[in-house]
Design a protein around this motif. Structure first.
Motif, PDB file in Angstrom:
ATOM      1  N   MET A 168       0.808  -1.212   0.000  1.00 15.17           N
ATOM      2  CA  MET A 168       0.000   0.000   0.000  1.00 15.17           C
ATOM      3  C   MET A 168       0.844   1.267   0.000  1.00 15.17           C
ATOM      4  SD  MET A 168      -2.696   1.426   2.850  1.00 15.17           S
ATOM      5  CE  MET A 168      -1.389   2.239   3.790  1.00 15.17           C
ATOM      6  N   ILE A 169       1.855   1.314   0.855  1.00 17.29           N
ATOM      7  CA  ILE A 169       2.664   2.525   0.967  1.00 17.29           C
ATOM      8  C   ILE A 169       3.461   2.753  -0.306  1.00 17.29           C
ATOM      9  CG2 ILE A 169       4.540   3.623   2.233  1.00 17.29           C
ATOM     10  CD1 ILE A 169       3.539   2.242   4.745  1.00 17.29           C
ATOM     11  N   SER A 170       4.040   1.697  -0.845  1.00 21.84           N
ATOM     12  CA  SER A 170       4.801   1.817  -2.089  1.00 21.84           C
ATOM     13  C   SER A 170       3.921   2.312  -3.224  1.00 21.84           C
ATOM     14  CB  SER A 170       5.423   0.463  -2.449  1.00 21.84           C
ATOM     15  OG  SER A 170       6.113   0.541  -3.681  1.00 21.84           O
ATOM     16  N   ALA A 171       2.708   1.758  -3.339  1.00 24.69           N
ATOM     17  CA  ALA A 171       1.784   2.173  -4.392  1.00 24.69           C
ATOM     18  C   ALA A 171       1.363   3.630  -4.214  1.00 24.69           C
ATOM     19  CB  ALA A 171       0.556   1.264  -4.390  1.00 24.69           C
ATOM     20  N   ALA A 172       1.142   4.024  -2.951  1.00 24.56           N
ATOM     21  CA  ALA A 172       0.739   5.401  -2.678  1.00 24.56           C
ATOM     22  C   ALA A 172       1.841   6.378  -3.074  1.00 24.56           C
ATOM     23  CB  ALA A 172       0.399   5.561  -1.201  1.00 24.56           C
TER      24      ALA A 172
END
Length: 523
Positions: free
Chosen positions: A115-119
């Motif tokens: 999630m954080i990487s995609a964000a």
């Protein structure tokens, strides 16, 4: 000629810093030697009868009958018995240990799910070209909620983005590095560094006031505003100083030509769907949390006063950090398929804990040093003597705190770990500055400025080698001095600008650095 002479002096200075830093042992070993030295020092000073007048009022908790503070010999029979009996308790009772590990469980789920990487990818790649630099610096600052993700993901991504736009890739690397490391303490959200530092500050504050509490939210207001300051300053330095000095990029300089063909993967429809629903879950959690603290009768307010100060909400802030990242991370992982079963969630938390193994080792020795320092009364004696000296020379107000920030920035060149540095310096400076009238929360905010701004120019920073490796792939003759010289303008301007903001915030407008955080300390 003058420019060459100045450049030569700068290179010699940076090499000297690197050489001095290399003389230091690993932070864990450093704490061992400091603890041994402290035990010996306690025996020597105790035999000399070193003492100071206790500034606390009569009847205060811990005050001796004769009103004096004496150095305690920890190498005596009683001292050695106390060390042996409390070695494990010192470790398990060290405040930052549990709080950081709990926070990392939630962050680990959000990170492992993707999630954080995609964000971060979505934020940077969907930004207008004119705002790319500003967005990269901002994203670097925000990435600090997820531990090392900014170093591993964002910095290489920023170099790739700049190259794809026809700009110098090292300028992108520098902008991201400045945000991730130079703006390490700034953030709009509470991250793992907040409970880590506040726990150490609380232990140090209790040298003077045994019941003092420093919450993880202690610097939230100031650090949130600092996020925008560092973003703007990082943008300015990149656009006006660093990128022009790098000149036009020559692809022939690349050590690894494959990086020039690398392409960034845009967010897939599934990833976008995951981010949308994780955002919805995050918003629902925030609304529910607000329902417990915004109304006057909120269940997480202080039951006696009805205020947010000293409430279950603030004392349990680490739990909310865990939930804030864990729930959206699980939602995202379920949608995109990275967290298919409950076992995957447990494995994500387990992976986060495995990445904290070095921290746990460091904490064991740091906890012993902190306990020995407290038991020996060296912290109190040093604090009283130092405070008396500062009062005698009349050094107070902004000048005193600016000097403290500069000392922290200098120490950070030699000891890159924020927790290690603060564990060593907090027991000295917090009691000393408390006795001159300043609150631990405000002192901690000042420390975070000095600790952050020189991260980007010291080889002692744990990810410095990783940044070097990325830089060399784009420019094969990049050396340690090259990278440090490139980052020096960020360091200097961040230090000056952030210190100015601190002085205006605290002394100009008299604003608190966090919810319920005091600026001045009165016994």
């Amino acid at each position: 000629m003058q420019e060459k002479a100045t450049s030569g002096r700068m290179q010699r200075f940076l090499k000297t810093v690197e050489w001095l830093g290399n003389l230091l042992p690993h932070p864990a070993i450093l704490f061992v030697w400091l603890s041994v030295g402290l035990l010996i020092l306690s025996a020597v000073l105790s035999s000399m009868g070193i003492s100071v007048i206790d500034p606390r009022p009569e009847g205060a908790k811990g005050r001796s009958e004769d009103g004096m503070i004496y150095v305690v010999n920890l190498l005596s029979g009683d001292g050695l018995a106390k060390i042996v009996e409390n070695l494990v308790k010192n470790f398990t009772g060290f405040v930052p240990l549990g709080t950081v590990l709990v926070a990392m469980l939630g962050v680990g789920i959000a990170e492992r799910s993707g999630m954080i990487s995609a964000a971060l990818r979505g934020l940077v790649m969907n930004t207008p070209k004119k705002l790319v630099t500003l967005t990269i610096v901002f994203a670097g600052i925000m990435s600090n909620t997820a531990a090392e993700l900014g170093y591993v993901v964002l910095i290489p991504l920023a170099a790739m983005i700049f190259h794809s736009l026809g700009r110098h890739p090292l300028a992108g690397l520098a902008a991201a590095f400045a945000g991730v490391s130079g703006g390490y303490s700034a953030n709009l959200l509470l991250g793992t560094v907040d409970p880590l530092l506040s726990g150490i500050s609380q232990e140090a504050a209790r040298i003077i006031d045994p019941d003092y509490i420093v919450g993880a939210e202690a610097n939230w207001y100031f650090m949130a505003v600092s996020t925008f300051l560092i973003s703007v300053l990082g943008y300015f330095v990149t656009e006006k100083i660093v990128e022009p000095s790098l000149g036009k990029y020559n692809p022939a300089d690349a050590d690894d030509p494959s990086v020039l063909q690398a392409k960034m993967d845009k967010l897939t429809a599934l990833e976008k769907k995951g981010l949308i629903w994780s955002g919805v879950s995050m918003a629902i959690f925030c609304v529910l949390l607000a329902w417990t603290i915004v109304p006057a009768d909120g269940v997480l307010r202080n039951a006696e006063t009805g205020l947010v100060a000293n409430s279950p909400f603030l004392s349990g802030i680490v739990v909310f950090i865990f939930v804030f990242f864990a729930i959206p991370g699980i939602v995202y992982g379920k949608i995109v398929g990275t967290l298919k079963t409950n076992n995957d969630i447990v494995n994500a938390m387990s992976h986060a804990m495995s990445s904290m193994s070095m921290y746990v080792v460091l904490v064991f020795f740091a906890a012993q040093f902190t306990a020995f320092f407290n038991w020996s009364n060296l912290g109190q004696v040093t604090a009283v003597a130092g405070a008396n000296f500062l009062n005698d020379i009349g050094l107070t107000g902004p000048l005193l705190l600016v000097g403290f920030i500069l000392i922290c920035a200098l120490i950070n060149l030699m000891l890159g770990s924020a927790s290690a540095q603060w564990a060593i310096t907090a027991p000295i400076f917090i009691p000393m500055l408390m006795l001159t009238g300043y609150a631990p929360e405000m002192i901690q905010a000042a420390y975070r400025i000095g600790d952050s701004t020189t991260n980007i120019i010291t080889p002692m920073m744990s990810y410095f080698g990783l940044i070097m490796a990325v830089a060399i792939r784009y420019k094969k003759d990049t050396g340690v001095g090259t990278l440090m010289a490139m980052m020096l303008p960020y360091s200097m301007i961040f230090l000056a600008g952030w210190t100015l903001l601190f002085c205006v915030w605290v002394f100009g407008f008299g604003l608190p650095v966090g919810p319920g955080s005091a600026t001045y300390y009165t016994p």
